[in-house]
Design an enzyme around this catalytic site. Structure first.
Site, PDB file in Angstrom:
ATOM      1  N   TRP A 107       0.836  -1.203   0.000  1.00 36.92           N
ATOM      2  CA  TRP A 107       0.000   0.000   0.000  1.00 36.92           C
ATOM      3  C   TRP A 107       0.869   1.251   0.000  1.00 36.92           C
ATOM      4  O   TRP A 107       0.549   2.236  -0.678  1.00 36.92           O
ATOM      5  CB  TRP A 107      -0.966   0.024   1.191  1.00 36.92           C
ATOM      6  CG  TRP A 107      -2.067  -0.993   1.072  1.00 36.92           C
ATOM      7  CD1 TRP A 107      -2.353  -1.990   1.951  1.00 36.92           C
ATOM      8  CD2 TRP A 107      -3.035  -1.113   0.013  1.00 36.92           C
ATOM      9  NE1 TRP A 107      -3.427  -2.728   1.509  1.00 36.92           N
ATOM     10  CE2 TRP A 107      -3.871  -2.218   0.332  1.00 36.92           C
ATOM     11  CE3 TRP A 107      -3.281  -0.408  -1.164  1.00 36.92           C
ATOM     12  CZ2 TRP A 107      -4.928  -2.621  -0.487  1.00 36.92           C
ATOM     13  CZ3 TRP A 107      -4.337  -0.811  -1.985  1.00 36.92           C
ATOM     14  CH2 TRP A 107      -5.144  -1.898  -1.640  1.00 36.92           C
ATOM     15  N   ASP A 178      -1.364   6.946   6.292  1.00 44.57           N
ATOM     16  CA  ASP A 178      -2.462   6.066   5.906  1.00 44.57           C
ATOM     17  C   ASP A 178      -2.694   5.135   7.095  1.00 44.57           C
ATOM     18  O   ASP A 178      -1.877   4.276   7.394  1.00 44.57           O
ATOM     19  CB  ASP A 178      -2.045   5.262   4.659  1.00 44.57           C
ATOM     20  CG  ASP A 178      -3.094   4.224   4.242  1.00 44.57           C
ATOM     21  OD1 ASP A 178      -4.133   4.104   4.916  1.00 44.57           O
ATOM     22  OD2 ASP A 178      -2.842   3.521   3.234  1.00 44.57           O
ATOM     23  N   LYS A 202     -12.116  -1.228   7.247  1.00 48.20           N
ATOM     24  CA  LYS A 202     -11.343  -2.137   8.089  1.00 48.20           C
ATOM     25  C   LYS A 202     -11.808  -2.038   9.535  1.00 48.20           C
ATOM     26  O   LYS A 202     -12.168  -3.029  10.148  1.00 48.20           O
ATOM     27  CB  LYS A 202      -9.847  -1.820   8.015  1.00 48.20           C
ATOM     28  CG  LYS A 202      -9.025  -2.300   6.819  1.00 48.20           C
ATOM     29  CD  LYS A 202      -9.650  -2.254   5.478  1.00 48.20           C
ATOM     30  CE  LYS A 202      -8.831  -2.743   4.320  1.00 48.20           C
ATOM     31  NZ  LYS A 202      -7.896  -1.810   3.725  1.00 48.20           N
TER      32      LYS A 202
HETATM   33  C1  LIG Z   1      -7.309  -1.446   2.378  1.00 46.81           C
HETATM   34  C2  LIG Z   1      -6.196  -0.477   2.371  1.00 46.81           C
HETATM   35  C3  LIG Z   1      -6.055   0.482   1.349  1.00 46.81           C
HETATM   36  C4  LIG Z   1      -6.966   0.551   0.153  1.00 46.81           C
HETATM   37  O1  LIG Z   1      -8.189   1.033   0.498  1.00 46.81           O
HETATM   38  P1  LIG Z   1      -9.332   1.338  -0.585  1.00 46.81           P
HETATM   39  O2  LIG Z   1     -10.402   1.913   0.268  1.00 46.81           O
HETATM   40  O3  LIG Z   1      -9.689   0.035  -1.218  1.00 46.81           O
HETATM   41  O4  LIG Z   1      -8.785   2.297  -1.563  1.00 46.81           O
HETATM   42  C5  LIG Z   1      -5.010   1.385   1.459  1.00 46.81           C
HETATM   43  N1  LIG Z   1      -4.158   1.356   2.495  1.00 46.81           N
HETATM   44  C6  LIG Z   1      -4.258   0.426   3.475  1.00 46.81           C
HETATM   45  C7  LIG Z   1      -3.287   0.446   4.601  1.00 46.81           C
HETATM   46  C8  LIG Z   1      -5.279  -0.504   3.443  1.00 46.81           C
HETATM   47  O5  LIG Z   1      -5.386  -1.415   4.429  1.00 46.81           O
END
Ligand SMILES: *Cc1c(COP(=O)(O)O)cnc(C)c1O
Length: 373
Positions: A107, A178, A202
Site C-alpha cells: 500500500w 495512511d 477495516k
Molecule cells: C485497504 C487499504 C487500502 C486501500 O483502500 P481502498 O479503500 O480500497 O482504496 C489502502 N491502504 C491500506 C493500509 C489498506 O489497508
C-alpha cells in the site's frame, strides 16, 4: 432478537471486515425509519437538518474517541484510501517540491507511485529488501528538510506489520499517515500528524466512506499552487463540511454508530487492551507450534490487526483454509499477492473468536503431524 446465524461464523476477513453485531442490530432497528422520520437514512436529503445532526454526531464521536484537536478538520470523503494516495500529493506536493515516502509494504508503494505522477518523490526508508518483514528504525530514515511531507502507512494490511511508535522526525516536517487498517485500534497522538486518512471498511464501518483528519490551518496554506479539480481539493471539502456534493450518507451514519460503540466499550485504551490480548494469543499459537506455523513478520514489527503466517507446504495451507471454513472460521486466506494465512483482528473481532481459532490451529497441527508420522 435473532442474529440470524451470525453466531456460527468467525469472520477474520481483512476488509470489508467484521462489524460489531450490536451496531448491525441498531442499523436494522433504524433501517425503515430513522429517528422517527418515517424514512430510512438512505432516503433523507444530505441537506436536511436530520442528516446534518447525524453527521455532526458522527464527527463528535470520532473527535472524542481519537482526541482530535479542535483546529483539526474531520472529513468524510469517497474514493477510498486509494483516492487519498492521489489527493495527498495533489494538494500537498508543491510544483517543484518533493515529498518523502517510507516504504513498508504494497500500500505504501501504491501511495508513492501516485505521488510520482505529481512531482518528485524520495524514498525516506524502505524494508523492501527484507520482503517487508519489519518496520524500519528511526536511524534508517533519511529525512530531508526539503520534504513537503513524509508519508507512512501505520499498519501494513497485506504483509502484516505495524508501526508500534510514531517515527521521530523533526516536528517541522509534516507527517501524513495512511491509517486505514489500524485507526482507532489504540490511542494515538493525533497532533503528531498533520493529516491522517483511513478507508472505513477495516475498523470504522462499511466501505464507501474515507475519513480524513487534518490540521485545518496548515492545510489551508500547505494546499499548493496547483490547479486541481474542486472535487479533489481538501479546502473545498473543509469549507463545505464534507457536503460539497452528496456524501456517502449511510456509511457516515454507520461510522457514527461504530465510533459510539467504541466509546461505550471504554474507548481506545480498551480497544488497545483487547487488541493486544487477541494478538498475543494468535502469535503464541504460531510461535508455540514448533515451526509448523511460521510468522511472516519479525516479532517487534508484528501487526496487532493482521497476523500473517505460513504452513510448511501450499497443500497444507489449502487444507488449513478449507477445514477452517468448514469450522466457520472464514476470511483467513492471505492477500492474493502473497498467499499464506492472514488473521485480521480488527476491533469487532472478540477474544473468544481467537480462542476458537487457536484451538483449531492446535488441532490442525496435531492432525497434520499425525498424518506425516
Ligand atoms: C485497504 C487499504 C487500502 C486501500 O483502500 P481502498 O479503500 O480500497 O482504496 C489502502 N491502504 C491500506 C493500509 C489498506 O489497508
Amino acid at each position: 432478537m435473532s442474529t440470524r446465524g451470525r453466531e456460527h461464523v468467525y469472520n477474520f476477513g481483512a476488509g470489508p471486515a467484521a462489524l460489531p453485531t450490536e451496531v448491525l442490530e441498531q442499523v436494522r432497528e433504524d433501517l425503515l425509519s430513522y429517528a422517527g422520520t418515517g424514512m430510512s437514512v438512505m432516503e433523507i436529503s444530505h441537506r436536511s437538518a436530520v442528516y446534518e445532526q447525524l453527521q455532526a454526531d458522527a464527527e463528535a464521536a470520532l473527535r472524542r474517541l481519537l482526541g482530535i484537536p479542535a483546529h483539526y478538520a474531520v472529513l468524510f470523503l469517497q474514493g477510498g484510501a486509494s483516492q487519498q494516495f492521489a489527493m495527498v500529493p495533489m494538494n500537498l506536493l508543491p510544483q517543484g517540491g518533493q515529498a518523502g515516502y517510507v516504504l513498508t509494504g504494497s500500500w505504501s508503494e501504491k501511495a508513492m507511485k501516485e505521488a510520482q505522477t505529481f512531482g518528485r518523490v524520495r524514498v525516506v526508508g524502505s524494508t523492501k529488501d527484507t520482503g517487508y518483514r519489519r518496520i524500519p528504525s528511526d536511524d534508517e530514515l533519511d529525512i530531508s528538510p526539503d520534504d513537503a511531507y513524509v508519508h507512512i502507512t501505520t499498519n501494513n494490511t497485506i504483509v502484516g506489520s505495524q508501526w508500534h511508535r510514531v517515527p521521530e522526525i523533526p516536528r517541522s516536517i509534516p507527517l501524513v499517515a495512511d491509517m486505514s487498517s489500524d485507526i482507532c485500534s489504540h490511542p494515538v497522538d493525533v497532533a503528531r500528524f498533520r493529516l491522517i486518512y483511513a478507508g472505513a471498511q477495516k475498523n470504522l464501518g462499511p466501505a464507501g466512506v474515507t475519513v480524513v483528519v487534518a490540521d485545518a490551518p496548515w492545510l489551508e496554506h500547505a494546499a499548493g499552487d496547483r490547479e486541481i479539480p474542486a472535487i479533489f481539493r481538501y479546502g473545498v471539502h473543509v469549507k463545505a463540511r464534507s457536503t460539497y456534493n452528496t456524501p456517502p450518507t449511510f456509511a457516515v451514519y454507520m461510522v457514527g454508530l461504530v465510533a459510539k460503540w467504541m466509546l461505550q466499550q471504554g474507548g481506545l485504551l480498551e480497544m488497545e487492551r483487547r487488541n493486544r490480548a487477541k494478538a498475543e494469543q494468535v502469535y503464541s499459537a504460531i510461535d508455540d507450534s514448533e515451526g509448523f506455523y511460521q510468522a511472516v513478520v519479525e516479532p517487534t514489527s508484528r501487526s496487532w490487526m493482521n497476523a500473517t503466517f505460513r504452513l510448511p507446504t501450499p497443500a497444507l495451507e489449502a487444507a488449513f483454509l478449507e477445514r477452517a471454513r468448514a469450522a466457520g472460521l472464514v476470511g483467513l486466506a492471505g492477500h492474493r499477492s502473497v498467499g499464506g494465512i492472514r488473521v485480521s483482528l480488527y476491533n469487532a473481532v472478540p477474544l473468544t473468536w481467537c480462542e476458537r481459532l487457536c484451538t483449531f490451529m492446535d488441532d490442525f497441527r496435531r492432525n497434520a503431524e499425525g498424518l506425516s508420522d
